[in-house]
Write a protein that holds these residues in place. Structure first.
Motif, PDB file in Angstrom:
ATOM      1  N   GLY A  24       0.802  -1.214   0.000  1.00 22.93           N
ATOM      2  CA  GLY A  24       0.000   0.000   0.000  1.00 22.93           C
ATOM      3  C   GLY A  24       0.831   1.258   0.000  1.00 22.93           C
ATOM      4  N   ILE A  25       0.305   2.280  -0.638  1.00 20.74           N
ATOM      5  CA  ILE A  25       0.888   3.627  -0.617  1.00 20.74           C
ATOM      6  C   ILE A  25      -0.225   4.584  -0.214  1.00 20.74           C
ATOM      7  N   ARG A  26       0.043   5.441   0.721  1.00 18.14           N
ATOM      8  CA  ARG A  26      -0.935   6.434   1.147  1.00 18.14           C
ATOM      9  C   ARG A  26      -0.445   7.811   0.750  1.00 18.14           C
ATOM     10  N   LEU A  27      -1.204   8.491  -0.110  1.00 15.24           N
ATOM     11  CA  LEU A  27      -0.846   9.847  -0.513  1.00 15.24           C
ATOM     12  C   LEU A  27      -1.291  10.831   0.568  1.00 15.24           C
ATOM     13  N   SER A  28      -0.626  11.974   0.621  1.00 19.24           N
ATOM     14  CA  SER A  28      -0.896  12.938   1.692  1.00 19.24           C
ATOM     15  C   SER A  28      -2.207  13.691   1.509  1.00 19.24           C
ATOM     16  N   GLY A  29      -2.798  13.597   0.334  1.00 24.32           N
ATOM     17  CA  GLY A  29      -4.063  14.268   0.059  1.00 24.32           C
ATOM     18  C   GLY A  29      -4.697  13.659  -1.171  1.00 24.32           C
ATOM     19  N   ASN A  30      -5.811  14.241  -1.591  1.00 25.85           N
ATOM     20  CA  ASN A  30      -6.509  13.761  -2.779  1.00 25.85           C
ATOM     21  C   ASN A  30      -5.945  14.457  -4.014  1.00 25.85           C
ATOM     22  N   PHE A  31      -5.053  13.761  -4.713  1.00 23.94           N
ATOM     23  CA  PHE A  31      -4.393  14.330  -5.887  1.00 23.94           C
ATOM     24  C   PHE A  31      -5.100  13.967  -7.191  1.00 23.94           C
ATOM     25  N   GLY A  32      -6.096  13.112  -7.128  1.00 22.34           N
ATOM     26  CA  GLY A  32      -6.847  12.745  -8.315  1.00 22.34           C
ATOM     27  C   GLY A  32      -6.482  11.365  -8.828  1.00 22.34           C
ATOM     28  N   HIS A  33      -7.405  10.792  -9.590  1.00 20.83           N
ATOM     29  CA  HIS A  33      -7.273   9.421 -10.079  1.00 20.83           C
ATOM     30  C   HIS A  33      -6.016   9.222 -10.920  1.00 20.83           C
TER      31      HIS A  33
END
Length: 334
Positions: free
Chosen positions: A75-84
């Motif tokens: 898994g990778i968790r991005l720091s925010g919603n950067f888009g699909h």
């Protein structure tokens, strides 16, 4: 001597998919186990979930999956919603597998088609496109608007494969070529098509979501459609010039007719309509043209900032480092 087989990694972008994720993980793991049993992929093949800034329990579920089967789930968790599209890019950037399949977490794209994709890869294809043979599970509006959008993109010069979204398999060298592109405004359907290499297609039936609600309502669909056109084609700008020339020619001819009517007939009756209607028409055209030009200026503005496409917050993996986007690293090294 045992022949070595390539490793497969399935990249799954996720945004608030806590309802769908357990079933998605189960089905994708089943596909991997089936391919391993056939001897078409390596035992170390896995699923890589990319959490695109979810606000529900998506990341906790990803962590739990990795803890239960660390070899099979990452898994990778991005720091925010950067888009699909940025989430897909993050997964492609992090993966080191010889072949990578990208698929959405809702499983409307048939995961069973992955086995056929792997077979086409072994036949020599670097890119294998998943193409929807029918999409009866979609609404009438979505089916027809999608068909119209594909036709419009083709007319504007964007080379994409109709009825293909982001369900595809890519080889390591195809991914390496894709990652050389540096634009901020990503439209992967056209970028991947531009790469060349040997390609193949696998047809499948589109099915309803396994659980949860769509993460692409009408507003996001329209935004993605506009991004796809303006990030890949300059045809609208050229069309503006042609329409402007045509309108100017029409105005010139109308002026000649008005002059002729004034000098040689008694039909000329000055009034409100003859002033206001052309004024409103031309003002409307100006605002439309300025809006289209503004879209392109906005794209230039974002590109010149060179912002990272994504930022990794944390990972649930033994082999993936929490590394930033390549352009962020290059910017910090200057």
């Amino acid at each position: 001597m045992v022949a070595l087989v390539d490793r497969l990694q399935i990249v799954v972008p996720c945004f608030n998919e806590e309802e769908a994720l357990p079933e998605t993980a189960r089905q994708l793991c089943g596909v991997i186990e089936s391919c391993i049993a056939r001897g078409s992929i390596a035992n170390s093949s896995s699923v890589l979930f990319v959490d695109d800034g979810s606000s529900d329990k998506t990341w906790r579920l990803i962590e739990a999956l990795h803890a239960s089967q660390p070899q099979r789930y990452d898994g990778i968790r991005l720091s925010g919603n950067f888009g699909h599209q940025a989430a897909l890019w993050a997964g492609l950037s992090a993966s080191t597998a010889e072949m990578v399949v990208t698929i959405d977490a809702d499983l409307q794209d048939d995961p069973n088609a992955i086995e056929t994709m792997v077979a086409r890869y072994h036949d020599g294809a670097d890119i294998v496109y998943g193409v929807r043979s029918e999409r009866q599970s979609d609404t009438w509006f979505k089916r027809n608007s999608a068909g119209l959008y594909y036709k419009l993109l083709g007319l504007l010069g964007a080379e994409i494969l109709p009825q293909h979204a982001d369900f595809r398999l890519m080889s390591r060298r195809a991914i390496a070529a894709l990652l050389q592109y540096s634009e901020t405004n990503l439209f992967l359907r056209a970028l991947v098509h531009r790469l060349g290499f040997e390609t193949a297609q696998v047809a499948y039936r589109r099915t309803p979501r396994v659980a949860g609600a769509t993460k692409y309502p009408l507003g996001k669909m329209l935004h993605f459609a506009i991004d796809g056109i303006t990030s890949w084609s300059v045809a609208p700008l050229r069309a503006i010039g042609i329409i402007g020339l045509a309108v100017s020619l029409l105005a010139f001819l109308l002026g000649l007719w008005t002059l002729w009517a004034k000098l040689f007939t008694d039909q000329s009756i000055p009034g409100w309509a003859s002033i206001m209607l052309p004024l409103m028409l031309f003002q409307g055209l100006q605002f439309i043209f300025l809006g289209v030009i503004g879209e392109y200026v906005g794209k230039i503005f974002l590109e010149t900032k060179r912002r990272p496409r994504f930022i990794v917050r944390e990972t649930a993996s033994d082999g993936i480092a929490a590394r930033p986007d390549r352009r962020e690293r290059e910017g910090g090294a200057r």
